[in-house]
Design a protein around this motif. Sequence first.
Motif, PDB file in Angstrom:
ATOM      1  N   UNK A 130       0.830  -1.203   0.000  1.00 22.10           N
ATOM      2  CA  UNK A 130       0.000   0.000   0.000  1.00 22.10           C
ATOM      3  C   UNK A 130       0.868   1.258   0.000  1.00 22.10           C
ATOM      4  N   UNK A 131       1.901   1.277   0.857  1.00 22.28           N
ATOM      5  CA  UNK A 131       2.782   2.443   0.921  1.00 22.28           C
ATOM      6  C   UNK A 131       3.564   2.610  -0.376  1.00 22.28           C
ATOM      7  N   UNK A 132       4.003   1.497  -0.950  1.00 19.37           N
ATOM      8  CA  UNK A 132       4.754   1.564  -2.199  1.00 19.37           C
ATOM      9  C   UNK A 132       3.888   2.150  -3.317  1.00 19.37           C
ATOM     10  N   UNK A 133       2.646   1.670  -3.452  1.00 17.18           N
ATOM     11  CA  UNK A 133       1.759   2.178  -4.494  1.00 17.18           C
ATOM     12  C   UNK A 133       1.411   3.641  -4.273  1.00 17.18           C
ATOM     13  N   UNK A 134       1.179   4.008  -3.012  1.00 12.68           N
ATOM     14  CA  UNK A 134       0.838   5.403  -2.709  1.00 12.68           C
ATOM     15  C   UNK A 134       1.980   6.337  -3.090  1.00 12.68           C
ATOM     16  N   UNK A 135       3.206   5.964  -2.718  1.00 12.76           N
ATOM     17  CA  UNK A 135       4.355   6.806  -3.047  1.00 12.76           C
ATOM     18  C   UNK A 135       4.602   6.846  -4.545  1.00 12.76           C
ATOM     19  N   UNK A 136       4.407   5.712  -5.217  1.00 13.91           N
ATOM     20  CA  UNK A 136       4.609   5.669  -6.664  1.00 13.91           C
ATOM     21  C   UNK A 136       3.627   6.594  -7.371  1.00 13.91           C
ATOM     22  N   UNK A 137       2.366   6.543  -6.963  1.00 17.10           N
ATOM     23  CA  UNK A 137       1.371   7.392  -7.625  1.00 17.10           C
ATOM     24  C   UNK A 137       1.657   8.871  -7.375  1.00 17.10           C
ATOM     25  N   UNK A 138       1.895   9.243  -6.123  1.00 12.85           N
ATOM     26  CA  UNK A 138       2.133  10.646  -5.797  1.00 12.85           C
ATOM     27  C   UNK A 138       3.384  11.170  -6.495  1.00 12.85           C
ATOM     28  N   UNK A 139       4.449  10.361  -6.547  1.00 10.28           N
ATOM     29  CA  UNK A 139       5.677  10.795  -7.199  1.00 10.28           C
ATOM     30  C   UNK A 139       5.480  10.926  -8.696  1.00 10.28           C
ATOM     31  N   UNK A 140       4.780   9.958  -9.291  1.00 11.93           N
ATOM     32  CA  UNK A 140       4.512  10.023 -10.723  1.00 11.93           C
ATOM     33  C   UNK A 140       3.730  11.268 -11.095  1.00 11.93           C
ATOM     34  N   UNK A 141       2.726  11.616 -10.300  1.00 10.94           N
ATOM     35  CA  UNK A 141       1.952  12.831 -10.553  1.00 10.94           C
ATOM     36  C   UNK A 141       2.841  14.065 -10.421  1.00 10.94           C
ATOM     37  N   UNK A 142       3.658  14.092  -9.378  1.00 15.19           N
ATOM     38  CA  UNK A 142       4.504  15.263  -9.110  1.00 15.19           C
ATOM     39  C   UNK A 142       5.545  15.484 -10.203  1.00 15.19           C
ATOM     40  N   UNK A 143       6.022  14.418 -10.844  1.00 12.58           N
ATOM     41  CA  UNK A 143       7.006  14.579 -11.908  1.00 12.58           C
ATOM     42  C   UNK A 143       6.454  15.404 -13.059  1.00 12.58           C
ATOM     43  N   UNK A 144       5.180  15.238 -13.355  1.00  4.48           N
ATOM     44  CA  UNK A 144       4.564  15.979 -14.452  1.00  4.48           C
ATOM     45  C   UNK A 144       3.925  17.283 -13.990  1.00  4.48           C
ATOM     46  N   UNK A 145       3.345  17.268 -12.809  1.00  5.83           N
ATOM     47  CA  UNK A 145       2.652  18.449 -12.300  1.00  5.83           C
ATOM     48  C   UNK A 145       2.948  18.600 -10.814  1.00  5.83           C
ATOM     49  N   UNK A 146       3.945  19.393 -10.453  1.00  3.16           N
ATOM     50  CA  UNK A 146       4.289  19.555  -9.030  1.00  3.16           C
ATOM     51  C   UNK A 146       3.121  20.017  -8.175  1.00  3.16           C
ATOM     52  N   UNK A 147       2.254  20.865  -8.727  1.00  4.24           N
ATOM     53  CA  UNK A 147       1.111  21.337  -7.954  1.00  4.24           C
ATOM     54  C   UNK A 147       0.151  20.201  -7.650  1.00  4.24           C
ATOM     55  N   UNK A 148      -0.177  19.405  -8.666  1.00  2.00           N
ATOM     56  CA  UNK A 148      -1.061  18.261  -8.431  1.00  2.00           C
ATOM     57  C   UNK A 148      -0.406  17.254  -7.495  1.00  2.00           C
ATOM     58  N   UNK A 149       0.913  17.083  -7.617  1.00  2.93           N
ATOM     59  CA  UNK A 149       1.608  16.172  -6.719  1.00  2.93           C
ATOM     60  C   UNK A 149       1.540  16.622  -5.282  1.00  2.93           C
ATOM     61  N   UNK A 150       1.619  17.940  -5.063  1.00  5.48           N
ATOM     62  CA  UNK A 150       1.523  18.468  -3.693  1.00  5.48           C
ATOM     63  C   UNK A 150       0.145  18.228  -3.108  1.00  5.48           C
ATOM     64  N   UNK A 151      -0.886  18.235  -3.949  1.00  2.57           N
ATOM     65  CA  UNK A 151      -2.249  17.976  -3.477  1.00  2.57           C
ATOM     66  C   UNK A 151      -2.427  16.498  -3.136  1.00  2.57           C
ATOM     67  N   UNK A 152      -1.817  15.625  -3.941  1.00  2.76           N
ATOM     68  CA  UNK A 152      -1.982  14.180  -3.740  1.00  2.76           C
ATOM     69  C   UNK A 152      -1.111  13.662  -2.602  1.00  2.76           C
ATOM     70  N   UNK A 153       0.029  14.292  -2.357  1.00  5.60           N
ATOM     71  CA  UNK A 153       1.004  13.779  -1.385  1.00  5.60           C
ATOM     72  C   UNK A 153       0.414  13.528   0.003  1.00  5.60           C
ATOM     73  N   UNK A 154      -0.390  14.445   0.589  1.00  3.66           N
ATOM     74  CA  UNK A 154      -0.944  14.149   1.929  1.00  3.66           C
ATOM     75  C   UNK A 154      -1.824  12.907   1.950  1.00  3.66           C
TER      76      UNK A 154
END
Length: 512
Positions: A130-154
Motif C-alpha cells: 500500500x505504501x509503495x503504491x501510494x508513493x509511486x502514484x504521488x511521485x509520478x503525478x509530481x514529476x509531471x505536475x508539481x502542484x497536483x503532486x503536492x495535493x496528492x502527497x498528503x
Amino acid sequence: MTDGPRPTAAVAPHAAGPYSLLRWARSRDRALAERSAGLHAPNVDTAMRTLSRAADHGVLWWGVAGGVALFGTQARRGAVRGLVATALTSAVANGLLKPVFPRRRPPARIWRNPRRGVRMPTSSSFPSGHAASAAAFATGVALESPLAGAVVAPLAAAVAYSRVHNGVHWPSDVAVGAAVGAGIAIGTRRWWAVRSDDPAELGPQRDVPALPDGAGLLVLDNSGAGTASEIMERVRSLLPAATVVDLGGDEPFGQQFDAAIRRERPQAIGVCGGDGTVAAAAAAAVRHDLPLAVFAGGTLNHFARDAGATNVTDVAEAVTAGTALAVDLAEVRAAEHPERDENGNEQRLFVNTASLGGYPDAVRLRQRWEPRLGKWTAAALAMARVLRTAEPLHVTIDGRPTACWMLFVGNGRYSPGDQVPMNRPAMSGGVLDLRYLRADRRLSRTRLLGAALTGTLGTSRVYERNLVPAVAVTVAGPSVALATDGEADGDATAFEFRSCPRSLTVYRALPG
C-alpha cells in the motif's frame, strides 16, 4: 572487596556491529508501532480503516487519477504516469520483494476501539505494498505536475501511515515500501521522459511594427479548431482594432490566406487554430514577408507551445509593443511535384514535423489517444500497433540504402535524443532532427520495442538519429504518403528536406 558491577555505557547502534544495529532497528520499529497503537482517536481510527480499504488493489488511485486528470494537460499526464508507476511498483513489491524477504506481521492486538484495524493479510509484511503504491502514484503525478503532486502527497502519506495505524505493518515496512515506490516512479523517466512546458530557444529579436489595439493586424480564424471560438473572444477583447477573417469552405487555407492578405494589405497577420492552420499561416507569412501572431486555438498546439505563444494575453501585448523573434521553419519538396504544392505554392513548409512510412499512421493514433493517455503512453501504444502490421520501407537516405519502418524529420532539435521525442528545446540553429527505425536488422521490431521500454533506444542499432541541415530521401517502389504537421500532403517517391533558418518572424514577449 569488589566494587560491584559497573554500569554499561550506551553504545551507538553502528558501533556494535550489524547484529546490534538490526536489534536497535527492530526495537525502534516496535516502539513506533506501539506508540501508534496507543493513540485513542475513534474518528481517526475510522478514517484510517476506510482509507486503507479504499487503497486495496490500487482502486483509490484509479479514482484519484480520474479527478486529477480534470485539471489540465500537465495533471492529466501526471495521472497517467502515476498509474503506470503504481502498476510497476505493485508488481515489484508484491511479486518480487515480498516472496524474497518474508517477514511476520505485527502481533495481533485487542483494540480499545472495535472499529480500529483491518483484516490481517497473509502475505509477507515487508515491504508495504500500500505504501509503495501510494508513493509511486504521488511521485509520478509530481514529476509531471508539481502542484497536483503536492495535493496528492498528503493522501498518499495518510494511506501509508494507515497500514501502521491499523496494525498490519511495521513502520519500517512502510518506509521501505514508500522508498521503493518513489524510486520506481522516478525511474520511469529513463524510458518515458518528462515533457517540459518551457518554450523552445528561438532566434534573434526582429524589428516589427507595434500595433496598438491590433490596428493593422489581420487575424485568420479557423473556428472549427479545438478551442478557437473561446480564444477568439479574448483576441477580440484584447485587440479590438484587428480585422478578423473566418476561414471555411472547400478552398485550401493557403489560398484563403493569400486572398485575404491581398485584400486587406495588413502590416502583420495572426492565426487562431491548430498546428495545421498555423503551418498554412506561417507559409503565407513567409510568402508575403509579414510577421505572424499565433493564438493557440487547437487541441495540442505544439508550435504555439514551443514558440512561447500559449498565453493569449502575452501574445496580444507583444503585438501591441512590437516585440518579436525569428523562428526556423523547414521545407520539403517532392520529386513528382518539385515546383508547386497542392495550393499552387512553390514551397511546402512545415512548422513541426514531417514523416514517411508508418510514422504518419502512428502520429494519427497517438494524437487520437493522447488526450486520455498522455503523449508517451499514446506514442508507445501507437508505435506498437503500427509496427505490428507495417511493411518495411526501402529507402536511400543521402545516398545510403537502408530499410526502415518509419522516418521522422523534425523542424529544429527535439528531445530526448535517445527516447521517443517529447520536447523541442530549440527552433533555431538551422537543423533538422532526422530519426528512423531500421528494418534491416534481425528481429528489428522486437528489439525496437524492447529498447523503447528499457530506455536504451539511444544505444540500439535499430534506431538512428542525426541533426542535419538537409536530407534527401528516395523510396524504392511505389509512392508513399508524406505527412507534415499531422496532415497528409500526398504521395511521392523522392523527397528533399531542408531547414529554413530564421525564415519566420513571430510576435512574442522577449526572453528575460
